[in-house]
Design a protein around this motif. Sequence first.
Motif, mmCIF file in Angstrom:
data_model
loop_
_atom_site.group_PDB
_atom_site.id
_atom_site.type_symbol
_atom_site.label_atom_id
_atom_site.label_comp_id
_atom_site.label_asym_id
_atom_site.label_seq_id
_atom_site.Cartn_x
_atom_site.Cartn_y
_atom_site.Cartn_z
ATOM 1 N N THR A 153 0.796 -1.220 0.000
ATOM 2 C CA THR A 153 0.000 0.000 0.000
ATOM 3 C C THR A 153 0.829 1.272 0.000
ATOM 4 O O THR A 153 0.313 2.356 -0.299
ATOM 5 N N ARG A 184 -2.196 0.619 -3.829
ATOM 6 C CA ARG A 184 -1.842 1.957 -4.300
ATOM 7 C C ARG A 184 -2.777 2.371 -5.433
ATOM 8 O O ARG A 184 -3.377 1.530 -6.119
ATOM 9 N N ASP A 195 -8.195 2.311 -1.003
ATOM 10 C CA ASP A 195 -6.865 2.851 -0.737
ATOM 11 C C ASP A 195 -6.401 2.405 0.647
ATOM 12 O O ASP A 195 -7.073 1.623 1.324
#
Length: 550
Positions: free
Chosen positions: A113, A495, A504
């Motif tokens: 992430t 991402r 997200d």
Amino acid sequence: MSVVATFDHIIVGAGTAGCLLANRLSADPRRRVLLIEAGGRDRYPWIHIPVGYLYCIDNPRTDWRFRTEPTPGLNGRSLLYPRGRTLGGCSSINGMIYMRGQARDYDHWAEITGDEAWRWDNCLPDFMRHEDHYRLDAEGDADAAHRDFHGHGGEWRVERQRLKWQVLDDFAEAAVQAGIPRTDDFNRGCNEGVDYFEVNQRSGFRWNTAKAFLRGAEKRSNLTLWHSSQVQRLIFTAGEGGRPRCSGVRIIRGGEVVEVAANRGVVLCAGAIGSPQLLQLSGIGPAARLAEHGIPLVHDLPGVGENLQDHLQIRAVYRVTGARTLNTLAGTWAGKTRIGLEYLLKRSGPMSMAPSQLGAFARSSPERPHPNLEYHVQPLSLEAFGQPLHDYPAITASVCNLNPTSRGTVRLASKDPAAAPRIAPNYLDTEDDRRVAADSLRLTRRIVAQPAFARYAPEEVKPGAQYESDEELSRLAGEIGTTIFHPVGTTAMGRDTDPMAVVDSHLRVRGVEGLRVVDAGVMPTITSGNTNSPTLMIAEKAAAWLCAET
């Protein structure tokens, strides 16, 4: 259709994550919170007696009763796929095992992430925030080593099991002789070792998230709970820059269809099966697949319903001699009566059992850099879940690949909200998963062949000692394997550059305003252990982010 009520936050699903979120958000009296659950209240007595999971799974009162598509890796078999349908969700029907996984799981999420919030060191405080660990009940120095890793006084009770089995003690010693170390705590970031599992129970009763997080919070005037109410779809209006904004939900409640509005947003906590299903029903998902069902597109997100991961347990059964097992103990009315009386008088014994008692984390082969197997060992055996115990003494050593590389899907079967989705786990779909399955069965054989277990003259009933090659063992794994009920990943975080990321790193649905997903579906990769407590940690983070927003 007119809106019947307006809230600040609407939470869909009063399961593991939803109960914690409702508690945390409603702690601020300025926030009006609606919590919606399709199932009923958790008043069914078998929810609360630990062994009652036998009567809750595949029961329409407590379980959605999903089934998988026929799975090639399981030789065409279709599996029962339990998901909780009551207050507390899966925490009301699961195995009660308290397990966080491994530190590397969360460090990997941070890399995926790009958000340091998901590193183990930053997740540990969220685990501890709601924990009430029995080791810290008494003041003193005896458990000082645990204070850096465990919390006390939180809502989520963790206790030791209220039973011991000699045959399991000897299996543990055999595991040590086979090279698996002993441990006294699976939850400090490296869970390698063997020990009895710790469980989410209080004084011999199941401790679900409805008891932990809702019982007190439900009295707050700003928290509204609607159970027995199923969300049909999400409602969208135009947001900033033309982006869709989730402004509410449409619900079937008391036989009527009603709409409810959310000023601050909607949070999906319907689980790794329910949340992607609801997103797709509402027009968020792969455009081409939605078009197949005639569902108007709201936002094209190709990752919705993809990336399904689960732990497949391979149930090796060994007949034993001279051992006290549940097969023989519960095989007579006199034995059943003793079991019932022990639980009635002491809240201990087999009726206080989690589905699995002894655990072990090990490596399927020496070249593996970290433990990639989890054992759930039980002093019983049966042909399949829901069937009678065998009439001979036996144990089951179930082993699962903690980090499967196979990926499945959750897709709509119909645009009817009442229709079950199509669940295709694709177990044993990769060569690596098949190799780990074969190696794990060999490790099980090595454990039971150790001197500590020799006194029981173990005889391999399943899969059968005559099978030895990789091909034979992986095929047999497909015949005896079954889900351990850990679906994750179907609304994975990632991402903005990842086209398959659904949310997200703060769990906001990409390309949509006012909508988050907070459940096991957001895990980009499955944790190295049972998934219930990691889901609570995720909810704790999401609650902090939501509360910080104006």
